[in-house]
Design a protein around this motif. Structure first.
Motif, PDB file in Angstrom:
ATOM      1  N   THR A  98       0.835  -1.206   0.000  1.00  8.60           N
ATOM      2  CA  THR A  98       0.000   0.000   0.000  1.00  8.60           C
ATOM      3  C   THR A  98       0.861   1.244   0.000  1.00  8.60           C
ATOM      4  O   THR A  98       0.678   2.149  -0.826  1.00  8.60           O
ATOM      5  CB  THR A  98      -0.932   0.002   1.233  1.00  8.60           C
ATOM      6  N   GLU A  99       1.810   1.312   0.921  1.00  6.02           N
ATOM      7  CA  GLU A  99       2.672   2.492   1.048  1.00  6.02           C
ATOM      8  C   GLU A  99       3.530   2.731  -0.180  1.00  6.02           C
ATOM      9  O   GLU A  99       3.888   3.862  -0.481  1.00  6.02           O
ATOM     10  CB  GLU A  99       3.565   2.350   2.280  1.00  6.02           C
ATOM     11  N   ASN A 100       3.861   1.674  -0.891  1.00  2.00           N
ATOM     12  CA  ASN A 100       4.719   1.803  -2.073  1.00  2.00           C
ATOM     13  C   ASN A 100       3.952   1.707  -3.384  1.00  2.00           C
ATOM     14  O   ASN A 100       4.561   1.631  -4.447  1.00  2.00           O
ATOM     15  CB  ASN A 100       5.820   0.738  -2.011  1.00  2.00           C
TER      16      ASN A 100
END
Length: 114
Positions: free
Chosen positions: A79-81
């Motif tokens: 998600t963060e990347n």
């Protein structure tokens, strides 16, 4: 294309979190997650005959709905990347080839639907 098959050797890291970590480090376009089911369902399809399969779902929905796709650390790394995840069935021999060729198989996890 690079295929990793192992863990990190660190406690508290699953093979899913290892794959997500490596995908983030390499700037991968997508993470292909081969499993024993043909995608992501709203509940375990092996236990519930009325389980509904998702064709496309967002990273956020996986975390909010607490779907058992992968551990939460792995999902958070993707998600963060902004790394899409394709979840597909490893039992069908042609699925790895089909996944690499962009065929519509399994469930795609993306930042946004559509």
């Amino acid at each position: 294309m690079v295929i990793f098959g192992c863990g990190t050797g660190n406690p508290f890291f699953s093979t899913d979190s290892a794959a997500s970590l490596r995908a983030a480090e390499l700037g991968a376009d997508i993470l292909l997650k081969a499993t024993m089911v043909d995608g992501i369902y709203d509940k375990d399809p092996k236990k519930f005959h009325n389980a509904v399969k998702y064709d496309v779902i967002t990273h956020h929905e996986i975390l909010v709905k607490r779907l058992q796709v992968m551990d939460s650390a792995a999902a958070a790394i993707c998600t963060e990347n902004n790394i899409p995840i394709l979840v597909f069935n490893l039992a069908r021999p042609d699925n790895i080839y089909d996944a690499v060729m962009g065929e519509s198989i399994g469930t795609l996890v993306a930042k946004h639907k559509g």
